[in-house]
Design a protein around this motif. Structure first.
Motif, PDB file in Angstrom:
ATOM      1  N   GLY A   1     -13.380  -1.707  12.819  1.00 37.01           N
ATOM      2  CA  GLY A   1     -12.402  -0.716  12.819  1.00 37.01           C
ATOM      3  C   GLY A   1     -12.465   0.571  13.580  1.00 37.01           C
ATOM      4  N   TRP A   2     -13.733   0.968  14.028  1.00 31.48           N
ATOM      5  CA  TRP A   2     -13.846   2.136  14.567  1.00 31.48           C
ATOM      6  C   TRP A   2     -13.454   1.869  16.219  1.00 31.48           C
ATOM      7  CZ3 TRP A   2     -17.478   2.059  18.934  1.00 31.48           C
ATOM      8  CH2 TRP A   2     -17.757   3.528  19.524  1.00 31.48           C
ATOM      9  N   LEU A   3     -14.111   0.499  16.532  1.00 41.28           N
ATOM     10  CA  LEU A   3     -13.703  -0.025  17.929  1.00 41.28           C
ATOM     11  C   LEU A   3     -12.312   0.047  18.074  1.00 41.28           C
ATOM     12  CD1 LEU A   3     -15.274  -1.071  20.448  1.00 41.28           C
ATOM     13  CD2 LEU A   3     -14.827  -3.413  19.540  1.00 41.28           C
ATOM     14  N   GLU A   4     -11.310  -0.771  17.145  1.00 45.13           N
ATOM     15  CA  GLU A   4     -10.017  -0.693  17.041  1.00 45.13           C
ATOM     16  C   GLU A   4      -9.136   0.594  17.398  1.00 45.13           C
ATOM     17  OE1 GLU A   4      -8.554  -2.435  13.480  1.00 45.13           O
ATOM     18  OE2 GLU A   4      -6.792  -1.772  13.755  1.00 45.13           O
ATOM     19  N   LYS A   5      -9.981   1.460  16.722  1.00 48.64           N
ATOM     20  CA  LYS A   5      -9.285   2.899  16.767  1.00 48.64           C
ATOM     21  C   LYS A   5      -9.410   3.525  18.242  1.00 48.64           C
ATOM     22  CE  LYS A   5      -8.972   5.110  12.863  1.00 48.64           C
ATOM     23  NZ  LYS A   5      -9.754   5.572  11.792  1.00 48.64           N
ATOM     24  N   ARG A   6     -10.768   3.212  18.802  1.00 52.80           N
ATOM     25  CA  ARG A   6     -11.232   3.716  20.139  1.00 52.80           C
ATOM     26  C   ARG A   6     -10.315   2.930  21.262  1.00 52.80           C
ATOM     27  NH1 ARG A   6     -15.930   5.565  21.974  1.00 52.80           N
ATOM     28  NH2 ARG A   6     -14.952   5.284  24.133  1.00 52.80           N
ATOM     29  N   LEU A   7     -10.001   1.736  21.049  1.00 50.73           N
ATOM     30  CA  LEU A   7      -9.218   1.000  21.909  1.00 50.73           C
ATOM     31  C   LEU A   7      -7.756   1.063  22.049  1.00 50.73           C
ATOM     32  CD1 LEU A   7     -11.634  -2.218  22.215  1.00 50.73           C
ATOM     33  CD2 LEU A   7     -11.161  -0.263  23.902  1.00 50.73           C
TER      34      LEU A   7
ATOM     35  N   ILE B   1      -5.284  -7.035  18.908  1.00 49.72           N
ATOM     36  CA  ILE B   1      -6.150  -8.060  18.859  1.00 49.72           C
ATOM     37  C   ILE B   1      -7.675  -7.880  18.347  1.00 49.72           C
ATOM     38  CG2 ILE B   1      -7.431  -9.699  20.580  1.00 49.72           C
ATOM     39  CD1 ILE B   1      -5.158  -9.175  22.528  1.00 49.72           C
ATOM     40  N   ILE B   2      -8.192  -6.562  18.397  1.00 44.68           N
ATOM     41  CA  ILE B   2      -9.499  -6.429  17.826  1.00 44.68           C
ATOM     42  C   ILE B   2      -9.218  -6.191  16.338  1.00 44.68           C
ATOM     43  CG2 ILE B   2     -11.362  -4.678  17.533  1.00 44.68           C
ATOM     44  CD1 ILE B   2     -11.476  -5.868  20.214  1.00 44.68           C
ATOM     45  N   ALA B   3      -7.799  -5.663  15.770  1.00 42.80           N
ATOM     46  CA  ALA B   3      -7.806  -5.935  14.527  1.00 42.80           C
ATOM     47  C   ALA B   3      -7.724  -7.469  14.061  1.00 42.80           C
ATOM     48  CB  ALA B   3      -6.186  -5.352  14.014  1.00 42.80           C
ATOM     49  N   GLY B   4      -7.228  -8.330  14.640  1.00 43.55           N
ATOM     50  CA  GLY B   4      -7.252  -9.799  14.503  1.00 43.55           C
ATOM     51  C   GLY B   4      -8.754 -10.089  14.317  1.00 43.55           C
ATOM     52  N   VAL B   5      -9.569  -9.551  15.102  1.00 44.58           N
ATOM     53  CA  VAL B   5     -11.065 -10.143  15.298  1.00 44.58           C
ATOM     54  C   VAL B   5     -11.762  -9.643  14.101  1.00 44.58           C
ATOM     55  CG1 VAL B   5     -13.528  -9.712  16.328  1.00 44.58           C
ATOM     56  CG2 VAL B   5     -11.406 -10.100  17.909  1.00 44.58           C
TER      57      VAL B   5
ATOM     58  N   LEU C   1      -0.044  -9.188  32.682  1.00 46.07           N
ATOM     59  CA  LEU C   1      -1.041  -9.548  31.628  1.00 46.07           C
ATOM     60  C   LEU C   1      -2.364  -8.641  31.462  1.00 46.07           C
ATOM     61  CD1 LEU C   1      -1.208 -11.578  29.370  1.00 46.07           C
ATOM     62  CD2 LEU C   1      -2.718 -12.807  30.942  1.00 46.07           C
ATOM     63  N   TRP C   2      -3.048  -8.729  32.707  1.00 41.57           N
ATOM     64  CA  TRP C   2      -4.348  -7.750  32.658  1.00 41.57           C
ATOM     65  C   TRP C   2      -4.258  -6.597  32.799  1.00 41.57           C
ATOM     66  CZ3 TRP C   2      -8.595 -10.295  31.296  1.00 41.57           C
ATOM     67  CH2 TRP C   2      -8.520 -11.587  31.269  1.00 41.57           C
ATOM     68  N   GLN C   3      -3.037  -5.946  33.500  1.00 40.35           N
ATOM     69  CA  GLN C   3      -3.196  -4.251  33.747  1.00 40.35           C
ATOM     70  C   GLN C   3      -2.060  -3.792  32.639  1.00 40.35           C
ATOM     71  OE1 GLN C   3      -2.197  -3.127  37.493  1.00 40.35           O
ATOM     72  NE2 GLN C   3      -3.377  -4.883  38.596  1.00 40.35           N
ATOM     73  N   VAL C   4      -1.112  -4.565  31.920  1.00 40.60           N
ATOM     74  CA  VAL C   4      -0.488  -3.920  31.114  1.00 40.60           C
ATOM     75  C   VAL C   4      -0.396  -4.485  29.493  1.00 40.60           C
ATOM     76  CG1 VAL C   4       2.024  -3.349  30.766  1.00 40.60           C
ATOM     77  CG2 VAL C   4       1.195  -3.107  32.838  1.00 40.60           C
ATOM     78  N   GLU C   5       0.028  -5.651  29.447  1.00 39.64           N
ATOM     79  CA  GLU C   5       0.047  -6.318  28.179  1.00 39.64           C
ATOM     80  C   GLU C   5      -1.263  -6.296  27.462  1.00 39.64           C
ATOM     81  OE1 GLU C   5       3.808  -9.478  28.449  1.00 39.64           O
ATOM     82  OE2 GLU C   5       2.288  -9.890  29.847  1.00 39.64           O
ATOM     83  N   LEU C   6      -2.217  -6.951  28.116  1.00 43.24           N
ATOM     84  CA  LEU C   6      -3.814  -6.987  27.159  1.00 43.24           C
ATOM     85  C   LEU C   6      -4.072  -5.587  26.826  1.00 43.24           C
ATOM     86  CD1 LEU C   6      -5.687 -10.040  28.474  1.00 43.24           C
ATOM     87  CD2 LEU C   6      -4.337  -9.930  26.614  1.00 43.24           C
ATOM     88  N   PRO C   7      -4.374  -4.645  28.085  1.00 39.82           N
ATOM     89  CA  PRO C   7      -4.568  -3.386  27.379  1.00 39.82           C
ATOM     90  C   PRO C   7      -3.887  -2.738  26.242  1.00 39.82           C
ATOM     91  CG  PRO C   7      -4.646  -3.448  29.743  1.00 39.82           C
ATOM     92  CD  PRO C   7      -4.096  -4.784  29.274  1.00 39.82           C
TER      93      PRO C   7
ATOM     94  N   ALA D   1     -20.226  -7.648   5.673  1.00 42.77           N
ATOM     95  CA  ALA D   1     -18.934  -7.744   5.743  1.00 42.77           C
ATOM     96  C   ALA D   1     -18.349  -6.099   5.955  1.00 42.77           C
ATOM     97  CB  ALA D   1     -18.262  -8.104   4.618  1.00 42.77           C
ATOM     98  N   ILE D   2     -18.731  -5.278   5.083  1.00 39.99           N
ATOM     99  CA  ILE D   2     -18.365  -3.966   5.308  1.00 39.99           C
ATOM    100  C   ILE D   2     -19.038  -3.328   6.683  1.00 39.99           C
ATOM    101  CG2 ILE D   2     -18.916  -1.495   4.329  1.00 39.99           C
ATOM    102  CD1 ILE D   2     -19.277  -2.933   1.667  1.00 39.99           C
ATOM    103  N   LEU D   3     -20.076  -3.675   7.123  1.00 41.70           N
ATOM    104  CA  LEU D   3     -20.552  -3.256   8.351  1.00 41.70           C
ATOM    105  C   LEU D   3     -19.720  -3.592   9.335  1.00 41.70           C
ATOM    106  CD1 LEU D   3     -24.494  -3.378   8.329  1.00 41.70           C
ATOM    107  CD2 LEU D   3     -22.983  -1.420   8.336  1.00 41.70           C
ATOM    108  N   ALA D   4     -19.318  -5.088   9.396  1.00 44.49           N
ATOM    109  CA  ALA D   4     -18.354  -5.448  10.666  1.00 44.49           C
ATOM    110  C   ALA D   4     -16.965  -4.916  10.452  1.00 44.49           C
ATOM    111  CB  ALA D   4     -18.251  -7.066  10.144  1.00 44.49           C
TER     112      ALA D   4
END
Lengths: 261, 210
Positions: free
Chosen positions: B201-207, B140-144, B128-134, B193-196
């Motif tokens: 979106g930037w974070l999502e791409k980075r991760l 997940i960030i897209a969901g946030v 979970l921690w080393q493979v699935e979540l990363p 809303a736009i800032l969020a």
């Protein structure tokens, strides 16, 4: 004289093993099989014959519905599944490298979860890269930057990382182009001569089976048909063996009749 | 009096309401992350819970927001303060995208990679921690991100139950039939809303995994 020293016992043994799906469908029926220490047993058969199921029963990715499986003379139910898997190297066709780990971390996964110190892991990774014929600089690359052949070499290195006595290989060279496949097969033979692991190797490719196997187990519809050395296999008059060999010959001939392309 | 003048004259109030708005949204997203991600993980482990959990979150999503605020009013402790009530309602709305994306993110991890990990002797926790979540983190960030954008919009309605936030201006403007006042609430909310959206979106791409 019969002794029961660990060296005389088969490394892996199946006794009347059956595997059924929840729907009741039987993927494996009354399988009896013994793998000797240091041999390469090839499970040969077409898709759906139960080869992969047999393999996954050994490292407990699947659990048999009936019968007993022993590894190192101990029944699998006595093994802790996690401990067991860490002493069995596992290589699959899709390789399954971790895309977010670089090559070094991929190779060092088992040592890392086993808690080896970092410098020992690093040395081991370099050693393994050399062993499977990869440049040391590749250590910092990510899987997406590698060719199919390189990826599979990393897959083999990863399986060997904690120096397991067993190797389970599920069509490891199946997705490679013919030239790379032949190269990896040769290297596997050389490697196996040096390392002497107990290997169970799944393939549907007769040529691969004849080349790599010390013995070949032909499977069909969840049953073991015959178990032969490669020489015996080619000489066998068993109609099912003959049919498999013939089917392959036909393939080879149609292939060559098409001429160079 | 134009909008700009109104905002400048009332800048302390605008800032206060914006801060209030961010507090409502931030607290609810944090709670939704703390509840939603574990729930999403849970239903990948116990498939029987899949339908009830996702179904429940889905039903919450269909309740009109004003009605949900009303339903929660009689709740003890929560109902005692308007901001608690608003945060709870916003949390409930944010749950669905978080649970669903955590679930699909983990389920979407290459089967061969998971099998290799299991076959090599990773424990469920290590897997979970080393493979699935990363590997699921981008999804997940897209969901946030979806949850945050929805919450910023929905939080304007929290003013209807006296929880404050930029909705104050919108409701006040509606009552006064004054577009300027409505816009003084609506525009900052839209900007938030736009800032969020852009930053997550930037974070999502980075991760996103390599």
């Amino acid at each position: 004289m019969m002794t029961d020293s660990p060296n005389n016992r088969p490394a892996i043994q199946f006794r009347d093993v059956s595997y059924r799906l929840e729907s009741g469908y039987e993927l494996l029926r009354n399988l009896n099989l013994a793998v000797q220490r240091g041999e390469t047993l090839v499970l040969l058969g077409r898709s759906g014959s139960g080869k992969t199921t047999t393999l996954k029963l050994i490292n407990r990715l699947l659990v048999q519905s009936q019968g007993e499986i022993q590894v190192d003379g101990r029944s699998l139910v006595e093994w802790d599944a996690i401990r067991l898997r860490r002493m069995i190297g596992y290589v699959i066709q899709e390789v399954g490298l971790f895309p977010h780990f670089n090559v070094a971390r991929n190779i060092g996964v088992v040592p890392q979860i086993e808690g080896w110190p970092a410098d020992r892991i690093q040395n081991r990774v370099q050693e393994l890269l050399h062993l499977v014929g990869l440049e040391p600089q590749l250590a910092s690359r990510y899987p997406r930057d590698l060719s199919g052949g390189q990826r599979q070499r990393v897959g083999v290195a990863r399986a060997l990382a904690a120096d397991p006595s067993f190797l389970l290989m599920d069509e490891p060279f199946g997705a490679l182009d013919p030239i790379t496949r032949a190269e990896l097969q040769r290297e596997f033979l050389a490697l196996q001569q040096r390392l002497g692991k107990t290997v169970v190797f799944v393939t549907h490719d007769l040529r691969e089976a004849l080349l790599l196997g010390t013995r070949i187990a032909l499977m069909e519809s969840g049953q073991l048909l015959v178990m032969h050395t490669p020489d015996e296999f080619l000489r066998s008059t068993n109609p099912l063996v003959v049919a498999y060999v013939d089917a392959f010959d036909t393939n080879l001939n149609t292939g060559s009749r098409r001429g160079p392309s | 009096m134009n909008l700009l003048q109104f905002v400048i004259q009332n800048r302390t109030e605008v800032l206060e309401l914006t801060a209030e708005h961010l507090w409502l949204v931030g607290a609810s997203i944090l709670l939704a992350v703390l509840i939603g991600i574990p729930l999403g993980i849970l239903i990948t482990r116990w498939p029987v819970l899949n339908k009830p959990v996702l179904g429940g979150a889905n039903i919450i999503q269909t309740i009109p927001s004003l009605a949900l605020f009303g339903f929660l009013l009689p709740a003890p402790w929560i109902g005692a303060r308007a901001d608690r009530l608003a945060i709870l309602a916003l949390t409930l709305y944010a749950l669905l995208p978080l649970i669903r994306n955590t679930y699909t993110g983990i389920k979407g991890v290459d089967r061969a990679v998971v099998e290799a990990g299991r076959g090599m002797g990773m424990t469920d926790r290590q897997l979970l921690w080393q493979v699935e979540l990363p590997l699921a983190l981008g999804v997940i960030i897209a969901g946030v991100r979806v949850a945050a954008v929805i919450s910023i919009g929905l939080a304007t309605i929290a003013a209807a139950i006296g929880a404050g936030g930029l909705g104050e201006y919108i409701f006040r403007g509606l009552a006064m039939v004054n577009n300027q006042v409505i816009l003084a609430g609506a525009i900052p909310a839209a900007v938030l809303a736009i800032l969020a959206d852009v930053s997550l979106g930037w974070l999502e791409k980075r991760l996103r995994p390599h």
